[in-house]
Design a protein around this motif. Structure first.
Motif, mmCIF file in Angstrom:
data_model
loop_
_atom_site.group_PDB
_atom_site.id
_atom_site.type_symbol
_atom_site.label_atom_id
_atom_site.label_comp_id
_atom_site.label_asym_id
_atom_site.label_seq_id
_atom_site.Cartn_x
_atom_site.Cartn_y
_atom_site.Cartn_z
ATOM 1 N N LEU A 64 0.678 -1.294 0.150
ATOM 2 C CA LEU A 64 -0.038 -0.053 0.000
ATOM 3 C C LEU A 64 0.838 1.509 0.009
ATOM 4 N N PRO A 65 1.660 1.441 0.977
ATOM 5 C CA PRO A 65 2.773 2.618 0.865
ATOM 6 C C PRO A 65 3.394 2.851 -0.600
ATOM 7 N N GLY A 66 4.142 1.341 -1.119
ATOM 8 C CA GLY A 66 4.544 1.467 -2.331
ATOM 9 C C GLY A 66 3.641 1.833 -3.405
ATOM 10 N N ASN A 67 2.389 1.484 -3.414
ATOM 11 C CA ASN A 67 1.163 2.179 -4.349
ATOM 12 C C ASN A 67 1.186 3.435 -4.370
ATOM 13 N N ALA A 68 0.745 3.909 -3.112
ATOM 14 C CA ALA A 68 0.779 5.541 -3.051
ATOM 15 C C ALA A 68 2.017 6.040 -3.346
ATOM 16 N N TYR A 69 3.281 5.655 -2.928
ATOM 17 C CA TYR A 69 4.556 6.419 -3.573
ATOM 18 C C TYR A 69 4.504 6.428 -4.864
ATOM 19 N N LEU A 70 4.152 5.412 -5.606
ATOM 20 C CA LEU A 70 4.353 5.389 -7.170
ATOM 21 C C LEU A 70 3.085 6.281 -7.794
ATOM 22 N N THR A 71 1.827 5.970 -7.322
ATOM 23 C CA THR A 71 0.876 6.549 -8.123
ATOM 24 C C THR A 71 0.011 7.561 -7.171
ATOM 25 N N ASN A 72 -1.208 7.134 -6.810
ATOM 26 C CA ASN A 72 -1.938 8.034 -5.984
ATOM 27 C C ASN A 72 -2.822 7.227 -4.896
ATOM 28 N N ALA A 293 6.982 12.728 -0.861
ATOM 29 C CA ALA A 293 7.524 14.116 -0.577
ATOM 30 C C ALA A 293 8.722 14.213 0.053
ATOM 31 N N TYR A 294 8.931 13.165 1.019
ATOM 32 C CA TYR A 294 10.292 13.337 1.720
ATOM 33 C C TYR A 294 11.637 13.106 0.699
ATOM 34 N N TYR A 295 11.300 12.193 -0.045
ATOM 35 C CA TYR A 295 12.527 12.044 -1.169
ATOM 36 C C TYR A 295 12.287 13.074 -2.557
ATOM 37 N N GLN A 296 11.350 13.563 -2.440
ATOM 38 C CA GLN A 296 11.319 14.656 -3.357
ATOM 39 C C GLN A 296 12.087 16.037 -2.884
ATOM 40 N N ALA A 297 11.775 16.144 -1.339
ATOM 41 C CA ALA A 297 12.447 17.289 -0.813
ATOM 42 C C ALA A 297 14.091 17.044 -0.688
ATOM 43 N N MET A 298 14.312 15.773 -0.486
ATOM 44 C CA MET A 298 15.774 15.366 -0.335
ATOM 45 C C MET A 298 16.155 14.160 -1.113
ATOM 46 N N PRO A 299 16.126 14.335 -2.437
ATOM 47 C CA PRO A 299 16.520 13.224 -3.504
ATOM 48 C C PRO A 299 17.775 12.653 -3.007
ATOM 49 N N GLU A 300 18.706 13.446 -2.522
ATOM 50 C CA GLU A 300 20.124 12.867 -2.325
ATOM 51 C C GLU A 300 20.035 11.559 -1.312
ATOM 52 N N SER A 301 18.867 11.581 -0.398
ATOM 53 C CA SER A 301 18.701 10.491 0.502
ATOM 54 C C SER A 301 18.495 9.280 -0.251
ATOM 55 N N LEU A 302 18.066 9.187 -1.318
ATOM 56 C CA LEU A 302 17.468 7.837 -1.730
ATOM 57 C C LEU A 302 18.463 7.398 -2.953
ATOM 58 N N PRO A 303 19.025 6.245 -2.761
ATOM 59 C CA PRO A 303 19.680 5.613 -3.836
ATOM 60 C C PRO A 303 19.090 5.797 -5.132
ATOM 61 N N GLU A 304 20.081 6.131 -6.245
ATOM 62 C CA GLU A 304 19.288 6.348 -7.554
ATOM 63 C C GLU A 304 18.413 5.352 -8.180
ATOM 64 N N GLU A 305 18.903 3.856 -7.782
ATOM 65 C CA GLU A 305 18.172 2.805 -8.471
ATOM 66 C C GLU A 305 16.674 2.896 -8.025
ATOM 67 N N LEU A 306 16.349 3.165 -6.608
ATOM 68 C CA LEU A 306 15.151 3.063 -5.954
ATOM 69 C C LEU A 306 14.070 4.173 -6.471
ATOM 70 N N PHE A 307 14.751 4.911 -7.412
ATOM 71 C CA PHE A 307 13.845 6.028 -8.074
ATOM 72 C C PHE A 307 12.994 5.118 -9.356
ATOM 73 N N ALA A 308 13.456 4.216 -9.631
ATOM 74 C CA ALA A 308 13.060 3.290 -10.774
ATOM 75 C C ALA A 308 11.467 2.912 -10.242
ATOM 76 N N PRO A 309 10.480 3.114 -11.183
ATOM 77 C CA PRO A 309 9.232 2.555 -10.625
ATOM 78 C C PRO A 309 9.075 1.182 -10.072
ATOM 79 N N ASN A 311 11.069 -0.225 -8.559
ATOM 80 C CA ASN A 311 11.437 -0.504 -7.076
ATOM 81 C C ASN A 311 10.630 0.183 -5.996
ATOM 82 N N SER A 312 9.550 0.849 -6.529
ATOM 83 C CA SER A 312 8.621 1.485 -5.213
ATOM 84 C C SER A 312 8.375 0.857 -4.226
ATOM 85 N N ASP A 313 7.937 -0.442 -4.114
ATOM 86 C CA ASP A 313 7.713 -1.251 -2.968
ATOM 87 C C ASP A 313 9.082 -1.365 -1.984
ATOM 88 N N LYS A 314 10.202 -1.096 -2.510
ATOM 89 C CA LYS A 314 11.554 -1.096 -1.549
ATOM 90 C C LYS A 314 11.748 0.061 -0.918
#
Length: 501
Positions: A64-72, A293-309, A311-314
């Motif tokens: 559920l968090p992964g789904n909301a993170y990726l979409t709405n 929102a957290y990783y949009q505000a601080m994108p450097e805090s998330l490894p680049e590979e986890l921005f891939a759709p 990997n949203s559940d991770k």
């Protein structure tokens, strides 16, 4: 990465405490009825928490968090259907099952359509539970493997055996009370996580809502009438059918109706457990949105590979391990395991109940003694637990375990709701027409469930279903009901005309 010692201790202490607490019920003097329903004397709040914990699995906690993170928040519409289904449940289903006084959810089908219907539904239920337990344990192992390098088979075996020990030894009371504890742990962990994300934002909690609004993260989806897209209405109808199936024909829920002291208490527990899931699922969706929102505000805090759709559940597990304070990480990991363990323990106990009531007592040993019943329940719990571990191990290598689980559960369980509604709503339904409806319904369900497996560009491509996968249970259930109802009505009318002439 290695889990800090404090977090590992928190997690291990929790796991050990749950197993020992659940297993302690073994030392209470029990009959088969107490093993199945707790003697019908459990408090409504504990039953309600157990219903809630049955709703929530490790899939929910992570997906559920992964789904909301990726979409709405389109997926949250499913939860909005629960109050409707819950009201129908307390008005119709709870009185029905408490009135027929059978531990089996499928005895009702036998009274309407004969033994074949009960046997068909109970076998489908057992197959569904095996697929469900296997999928949950496997999906629980994936993030733990990715984060800590723990062996997937080891996680599955340890989790499965831990649940099996207390579910087998403690019976239904152990399931309910451990569910209640695990539900509280789950809610506490999720609330703590949401609070930490909010107050970790660089510009304060309000920044979460600002960023989420800019990206339309609070949208409930399109309000169009498409049958091929996950619109608001499609998800709402899908949720209503799924939850009617849960409340109406799922042994997990029926045993909880019977475990309360009286009908009033059963109604209270059903409303508590089902309605509690709505705000908690909202909390899970909010966590996903807040993480975005957290990783949009601080994108450097998330490894680049986890921005891939894909990997949203991770993202949520990554946040749990790398951002939460020491000790809190252990609690959240315990919460994830709590969600999975509560669902699996419920399935083990309910499956053992069905094996005893619908197969052993009905066909194999009709005159079985009280001692024999208890032995059967213990053996059946053990067998189902071991088989579920084997199914979970078999999921290894499956491209999408979640997709596989959805396909299997649709095929195994999709026809039972239609048969139940046919028996409950229909009058003078003939057995053979009910069977015809089931056959057609299962064909439709199989076609729609397996359509995604047809390769693109294949010569069989024209046979693929054009409908959204969530409509599988809707179309299958409707087909069973309409075929059985209309053919019976037509036959009854012809019989009446012949008698009059």
């Amino acid at each position: 990465m290695d889990l800090p010692l404090i977090d590992l201790v928190v997690f291990l202490v929790y796991m050990l405490a749950i197993v020992l607490f659940g297993a302690s019920f073994y030392f209470k003097k029990r009959t088969a009825d107490q093993y199945i329903t707790g003697g019908g004397n459990l408090p409504s709040w504990a039953i309600g928490m157990s219903i809630f914990a049955t709703f929530v699995s490790s899939i929910s906690f992570l997906a559920l968090p992964g789904n909301a993170y990726l979409t709405n928040w389109n997926g949250f519409v499913f939860s909005l259907s629960i109050p409707i289904a819950a009201i129908l449940a307390v008005k119709f289903f709870v009185p029905l099952y408490r009135g027929i006084k059978s531990a089996s959810a499928y005895y009702f089908l036998e009274t309407k359509f004969g033994s074949w219907a009960r046997t068909y539904a109970s076998v489908c239920y057992l197959l569904t539970q095996l697929a469900r337990m296997g999928a949950i344990m496997y999906l629980l192992a994936l993030p733990m493997n990715a984060l800590f390098g723990w062996s997937i088979p080891m996680i599955i075996i340890v989790t499965g055996l831990s649940v099996l020990v207390y579910a087998m030894l403690g019976g239904f009371e152990a399931v309910v009370w451990t569910d209640a504890i695990q539900g509280i742990v789950l809610i506490t962990g999720a609330l703590a996580c949401a609070g930490i994300i909010l107050f970790s934002m660089p510009e304060g909690p309000g920044q979460v809502f600002t960023i989420a609004s800019e990206h339309k993260k609070f949208s409930l989806g399109s309000f169009g009438l498409s049958l091929s897209e996950a619109t608001f209405w499609l998800i709402l109808v899908y949720g209503l059918f799924i939850n009617l199936q849960n409340f109406g024909v799922d042994q997990n829920y029926v045993q909880r109706y019977l475990s309360a002291k009286n009908e009033k208490e059963a109604v209270k527990s059903t409303l508590l457990g089902s309605l509690l899931y709505v705000p908690v699922s909202l909390l899970f969706f909010f966590i996903g949105t807040a993480l975005f929102a957290y990783y949009q505000a601080m994108p450097e805090s998330l490894p680049e590979e986890l921005f891939a759709p894909e990997n949203s559940d991770k993202v949520f597990p990554y946040f749990i391990v790398n951002v939460l304070p020491t000790g809190m990480t252990g609690l959240l990991i315990a919460s994830i395991f709590a969600a999975g363990m509560s669902t699996v323990s419920t399935s083990v106990n309910s499956s053992a109940t069905i094996i005893l009531t619908d197969h052993v007592k009905k066909y194999m040993l009709p005159g079985i003694s009280e001692k024999g019943e208890m032995q059967t329940l213990m053996i059946a719990s053990f067998v189902m637990g071991i088989l579920s571990i084997m199914v979970a191990l078999a999921f290894s290598g499956v491209t999408s375990a979640l997709d596989a689980w959805w396909a299997l559960s649709s095929i195994f369980s999709g026809g039972i709701l239609g048969l139940f509604l046919l028996g409950y709503v229909g009058k003078n339904i003939r057995q053979k027409f009910a069977a015809y409806g089931v056959i057609l319904g299962v064909i439709i369900i199989g076609w729609m469930s397996l359509s995604p497996l047809i390769p693109d560009g294949s010569s069989l491509g024209t046979f693929r279903s054009p409908f959204h996968a969530n409509l599988t249970i809707v179309f299958g259930t409707t087909a069973i009901f309409l075929v059985g109802f209309l053919l019976s009505a037509l036959a009854n009318r012809n019989t009446t005309v012949q008698n009059q002439s």
